[in-house]
Design an enzyme around this catalytic site. Sequence first.
Site, mmCIF file in Angstrom:
data_model
loop_
_atom_site.group_PDB
_atom_site.id
_atom_site.type_symbol
_atom_site.label_atom_id
_atom_site.label_comp_id
_atom_site.label_asym_id
_atom_site.label_seq_id
_atom_site.Cartn_x
_atom_site.Cartn_y
_atom_site.Cartn_z
ATOM 1 N N GLU A 1 -88.340 -1.346 -7.773
ATOM 2 C CA GLU A 1 -89.373 -0.305 -7.659
ATOM 3 C C GLU A 1 -89.900 0.195 -8.999
ATOM 4 O OE1 GLU A 1 -88.002 2.869 -5.092
ATOM 5 O OE2 GLU A 1 -87.444 1.460 -3.519
ATOM 6 N N HIS B 1 -82.492 -1.131 -9.197
ATOM 7 C CA HIS B 1 -83.293 -0.484 -8.163
ATOM 8 C C HIS B 1 -84.676 -0.118 -8.692
ATOM 9 C CE1 HIS B 1 -84.658 2.331 -5.124
ATOM 10 N NE2 HIS B 1 -83.738 1.833 -4.333
ATOM 11 N N HIS C 1 -80.503 -3.694 -0.332
ATOM 12 C CA HIS C 1 -81.457 -4.254 -1.302
ATOM 13 C C HIS C 1 -81.024 -5.643 -1.768
ATOM 14 C CE1 HIS C 1 -84.214 -0.973 -1.690
ATOM 15 N NE2 HIS C 1 -83.287 -0.107 -2.068
#
Length: 302
Positions: free
Chosen positions: A216, A186, A248
Site C-alpha cells: 500500500e 504492508h 496479505h
Amino acid sequence: MKSKLLAFAFLTAAMLSLPAVMSVAFPLSEPVDNPKKGILIASFGSSMPEGEAAINAVADAVRAAYPGVETRVSYTSRIIMRKLAREQNRTVDEPAVALAKMAYEGFTDVVVMSTHIIPGAEYDDLASVVDGFRAISGSAPKAGFRFIALSSPLLSNARDFERMAGVISDTYEEQAKKGAVVFVGHGTHHFADAAYSALQMALWRRSPNFLIGTIEGMPSYDDVLARLRASKVKNVWIAPAMLVAGDHAHNDIAGDEPDSWKSGLGQAGYKVTPILSGLGQDKAVQNLLLDKLREAWDGAKQ
Ligand code: CO
C-alpha cells in the site's frame, strides 16, 4: 449473626456478578512495594493459523527470556478480533482491555511490547492507549500502574535499519547469490512509510539483489519491477516483510490470482519462489524484538 449472614450474602452476590475472568485474584489494596510485573504483547493480529503461528513464536520467545514474568497477548485489529469471536468462538483482548484487566489484577510494572514493523498509525494508536494508562497511573495509581512503558517498532531509527538489514540479508544470503530477494512490506499512507525506503538503502549496502516493495505504500510493485528489469536476474524469491505470513502474504503476495505479486512477476518472465514465513518466525528478528523489550524495561526502571 443475622447481619453477618446478610453481609456474606451481599458479598457473594457482588462477586457472582463480576465477569468470570476477573474473579480470580484482584488485590486492589495491594501495596505498591509488592511488585507484580507483566508483559503485554500488542500485535495487529491474524485470523489465519499460519499468521498466528508467528505471533505465538514471538510470545514463546518472550516467555523464554522472562520466565518469571506473566506475558499476555493482545490484538489491535477489531476486525480480526470479531472474526475470531464469530468463527472460532475465541476472545482476544485489545490492548486497552488487556491493560485494564492487568491493573485490576494488581500488576504494578507493565511493558507493552509493540510487534509493529514501522511506527505508523497502528503504533500511534497503541502509544495513545499507553499514554492514557500512564496518565491514570499518575493521578490514580490503583487504577493504573507504578510503571508502564512501550517498546518501539522494529524499524524506528537508523540503527534499526542496519540491524534489520543485517538480519534478513544473513537469512537470505544464498538466494541473493542466485537471484533477487523481494521483501514485501504492508506500506501505509502514514509518513512512517519512509522506513521501507530506508531499509532498502541499508539492504543495498549488502547486495543489489535485495529489494523492498510494499502493498500500500512506497516502494511500490512497479518500483520493484523496474529494478528487476534493470538487473539481469531470472530467479526471484518473494517474502513478506511483515510480522506474520497471514492474509496479505497468502493472497496479495503469493496468491494464485492474476493480481498477486507472484502472478505478476511470473507473467513478467521471472521464476518466482514465494517464502511464506513471517518475520516473527525468524529467531534473529525475535532477538531484535527482545532487545526493544529490554530497552523499554530499562526505561521503566529510571
Ligand atoms: Co492490510
